[in-house]
Design an enzyme around this catalytic site. Structure first.
Site, short mmCIF file in Angstrom:
data_model
loop_
_atom_site.label_atom_id
_atom_site.label_comp_id
_atom_site.label_asym_id
_atom_site.label_seq_id
_atom_site.Cartn_x
_atom_site.Cartn_y
_atom_site.Cartn_z
N TRP A 145 -22.15 -31.65 -42.53
CA TRP A 145 -23.60 -31.89 -42.40
C TRP A 145 -23.90 -32.66 -41.11
O TRP A 145 -24.89 -32.40 -40.44
CB TRP A 145 -24.16 -32.60 -43.63
CG TRP A 145 -24.52 -31.58 -44.69
CD1 TRP A 145 -23.79 -31.25 -45.79
CD2 TRP A 145 -25.68 -30.73 -44.70
NE1 TRP A 145 -24.42 -30.24 -46.49
CE2 TRP A 145 -25.59 -29.90 -45.84
CE3 TRP A 145 -26.78 -30.57 -43.87
CZ2 TRP A 145 -26.55 -28.94 -46.17
CZ3 TRP A 145 -27.76 -29.61 -44.18
CH2 TRP A 145 -27.63 -28.82 -45.32
N TRP A 159 -9.65 -28.25 -39.46
CA TRP A 159 -11.00 -28.85 -39.56
C TRP A 159 -11.10 -29.68 -40.84
O TRP A 159 -11.79 -30.68 -40.89
CB TRP A 159 -12.08 -27.76 -39.54
CG TRP A 159 -12.52 -27.44 -38.14
CD1 TRP A 159 -12.14 -26.37 -37.39
CD2 TRP A 159 -13.41 -28.21 -37.30
NE1 TRP A 159 -12.74 -26.43 -36.16
CE2 TRP A 159 -13.53 -27.54 -36.07
CE3 TRP A 159 -14.12 -29.40 -37.48
CZ2 TRP A 159 -14.33 -28.01 -35.02
CZ3 TRP A 159 -14.91 -29.87 -36.44
CH2 TRP A 159 -15.01 -29.18 -35.22
N TRP A 203 -37.49 -38.03 -39.33
CA TRP A 203 -37.39 -37.01 -40.38
C TRP A 203 -38.70 -36.92 -41.13
O TRP A 203 -39.41 -37.93 -41.29
CB TRP A 203 -36.26 -37.36 -41.36
CG TRP A 203 -34.91 -37.46 -40.72
CD1 TRP A 203 -34.17 -38.60 -40.58
CD2 TRP A 203 -34.14 -36.41 -40.15
NE1 TRP A 203 -32.99 -38.33 -39.95
CE2 TRP A 203 -32.94 -36.98 -39.67
CE3 TRP A 203 -34.34 -35.04 -39.99
CZ2 TRP A 203 -31.94 -36.24 -39.04
CZ3 TRP A 203 -33.34 -34.30 -39.35
CH2 TRP A 203 -32.17 -34.90 -38.89
N TRP A 246 -30.55 -34.69 -43.11
CA TRP A 246 -29.34 -33.96 -43.48
C TRP A 246 -28.75 -34.47 -44.79
O TRP A 246 -28.11 -33.71 -45.53
CB TRP A 246 -28.29 -34.03 -42.35
CG TRP A 246 -27.89 -35.42 -41.93
CD1 TRP A 246 -28.48 -36.18 -40.98
CD2 TRP A 246 -26.81 -36.22 -42.45
NE1 TRP A 246 -27.84 -37.40 -40.85
CE2 TRP A 246 -26.81 -37.45 -41.74
CE3 TRP A 246 -25.84 -36.02 -43.43
CZ2 TRP A 246 -25.89 -38.47 -41.99
CZ3 TRP A 246 -24.91 -37.04 -43.68
CH2 TRP A 246 -24.94 -38.24 -42.95
N ASN A 262 -19.21 -19.88 -45.09
CA ASN A 262 -19.33 -20.90 -44.04
C ASN A 262 -20.42 -20.58 -43.02
O ASN A 262 -21.19 -21.45 -42.63
CB ASN A 262 -17.99 -21.09 -43.34
CG ASN A 262 -18.08 -22.14 -42.26
OD1 ASN A 262 -18.37 -23.30 -42.54
ND2 ASN A 262 -17.87 -21.74 -41.01
N GLU A 313 -8.74 -23.71 -38.94
CA GLU A 313 -9.75 -24.03 -39.97
C GLU A 313 -9.20 -25.06 -40.95
O GLU A 313 -9.89 -25.98 -41.36
CB GLU A 313 -10.21 -22.77 -40.71
CG GLU A 313 -11.01 -21.80 -39.86
CD GLU A 313 -12.21 -22.43 -39.16
OE1 GLU A 313 -12.87 -23.32 -39.74
OE2 GLU A 313 -12.49 -22.04 -38.00
#
Ligand code: FAD
Length: 480
Positions: free
Chosen positions: A385, A281, A309, A362, A344, A278
């Protein structure tokens, strides 16, 4: 030792220990520590409200650790550093590197200008385990997929450095002749309305708070992290993200402390490895931002620029306010509003709901998070995102649409998280909690819930909105 002072410029490294730039500055002689608030310039991502609150608290701690010797400035860093070096006769300016594109560009300019006037600049790595430009594939291009980036590019290449053992002994240069600094309060980081008071109950910004958080995590969260990290009602994740963002603790310190704990305590390799992945990441987010400077604004997969969108101000407001009628989504959005944080798993669910069920861009979710999160981070927010929207480098495929009802049943099975943030639903039996509209009128009455009055009816149908999103995605894929 030299007589001229060294200016040490604090940025995203608000700590004394394991601070390579500060330690190097202290080794040169007398130091002038400064902090410059310069995010008001055009082209920068102006810090959001929750981050500004955190920053204020963190700087306050740091100022105390530095015995009141930290100088504050607001304005263009370039001009302030030039003026300051001239005023005190400094010949060197040291800082730790930042990786936001606007900061990289600004720092390059500052270095050039200072060098032209004979002032030496040195920068250091204080916040990443691996420098983004050092991790490349065999053909010298950047990795696009997380696992090979981490396993081969990072772990297969070098072991991150150990943290520096001690905070440096600092000898401060007298700055009584500096007239253009200001007190911390003049940076005006705190909002005029006292909404931030609620954040105080949840966080302890600063270096001490960061280490306390790490110790609490080792004592209570690390064991079982791999499984437990997906359950938002549990205190199983570290909540170190805002501390890491502001550099109150380094990933090197976290890594080393956990390795030391694992050597003496019974910590499973699976939990430890998962936690490290993690942290990786986070590194991968910075990596993506470094190699794709438009990450916060533009989809990495170009075909998503054609995505149809929708525009839906009301839908956006319902999402922001935690009033969508889907309890897991609403609990997450209210957690964010009340605490400046969101678990998360729930970030992924609320993100998917916005981008797929509401079909809103987004970037609108990214901006709201940017303003509300205490851990708002240009790299991690943008990369995440893009991951949720399916338009990122190594993203969840667009057709993976989280169902907020089944996600709630799976990851908040007894409804403890939903009840914590949606007290109006607290009396509903768990069976109906994730989908209140399926409860009978009697059941709702007994639980004191009037749907559409105390709690909204769903603002969108999951099945039809899912279909609509998939059709839009097909269209984009086929190049229409
Ligand atoms: P832990 O599980 O304890 O993880 C330890 C550390 O690893 C975290 O503190 C964080 O630094 C890093 N980390 C964990 N997961 C991720 C991840 N998926 N991506 C990047 N780093 C990770 N994280 C931010 O720090 N800032 C953001 O602005 C941000 N925005 C996000 C937006 C969305 C839509 C999503 C889905 C995720 C976002 N994340 C962001 C990533 C992640 O949700 C948080 O880092 C994590 O929830 C922080 O909680 P923790 O410290 O308890 O994590």
């Amino acid at each position: 030792m030299i007589d001229a002072p060294v200016i040490f410029w604090f940025r995203q490294d608000l700590r004394l220990a394991d601070n390579p730039g500060l330690t190097a500055a202290a080794q040169q002689g007398a130091v002038i520590p400064v902090y410059i608030l310069d995010d008001e310039q055009p082209g920068t991502w102006r810090m959001g409200s929750a981050s500004r609150w955190w920053l204020h608290r963190s700087l306050h701690q740091l100022e105390q650790q530095l015995q009141g010797r930290l100088l504050f400035f607001a304005g263009k860093a370039e001009e302030i550093l030039q003026r300051l070096t001239r005023a005190v006769g400094a010949e060197k300016v040291f800082w730790n590197r930042c990786y936001e594109p606007w900061r990289i560009e600004r720092d390059r300019r500052i270095k050039e200008t200072l060098n032209q006037t004979g002032i030496g600049v040195q920068s250091f790595n204080a916040s990443l385990l691996w420098e983004p430009w050092e991790v490349l594939k065999g053909d010298a291009t950047p990795y696009k997929v997380f696992t090979p980036y981490y396993r081969k590019g990072c772990l297969g290449r070098t072991v991150p450095r150990s943290p520096l053992e001690q905070a440096p002994a600092l000898h401060f240069y007298s700055t009584t002749n500096i007239s253009d600094g200001c007190p911390l309060a003049a940076l005006a980081l705190l909002p005029s309305q006292p909404w931030h008071k609620k954040l105080e109950q949840h966080w302890q910004p600063g270096e001490k708070g960061a280490h306390q958080r790490l110790n609490d995590f080792i004592a209570g969260g690390l064991d079982g992290y791999r499984q437990g990290r997906d359950f938002p009602a549990l205190e199983q994740t570290s909540r170190l993200s805002p501390h890491l963002h502001f550099g109150e603790i380094s990933p090197h310190q976290i890594r080393q402390t956990l390795l030391t704990a694992a050597a003496t305590e019974n910590i499973s390799a699976a939990d430890l490895d998962h936690f490290f992945s993690e942290l990786a990441w986070r590194e991968f987010s910075y990596y993506q931002l470094y190699h794709n400077t438009h990450l916060p604004e533009l989809p990495l997969r170009a075909e998503f620029q054609r995505f149809p969108w929708l525009k839906d101000e009301e839908g956006l407001r319902s999402w922001q306010g935690g009033l969508t009628g889907y309890p897991l989504v609403d609990a997450g959005m209210r957690e964010l509003w009340q605490t400046g944080f969101m678990h998360n798993r729930v970030r992924m669910v609320v993100g998917s709901f916005l981008v797929k069920n509401l079909m809103l861009p987004w970037q609108q979710g990214e901006s709201w998070f940017w303003d509300c999160l205490v851990d708002a981070d240009l790299a991690s927010n943008a990369a995440s995102w893009q991951w949720v929207a399916g338009c990122g480098a190594d993203a969840a495929p667009y057709f993976r649409i989280f169902n907020p009802v089944t996600q709630g049943q799976k990851f908040d099975p007894d409804g403890a998280y939903i009840r914590r943030y949606l007290p109006e639903l607290a009396q509903l039996p768990t069976r109906y909690l994730h989908a209140p509209w399926t409860a009978s009128a009697d059941m709702l009455e007994q639980a004191n819930v009037r749907l559409g009055v105390d709690y909204p009816l769903p603002i969108v149908d999951l099945k039809t909105s899912r279909k609509r999103a998939l059709a839009a995605y097909q269209m984009v894929r086929q190049g229409h």
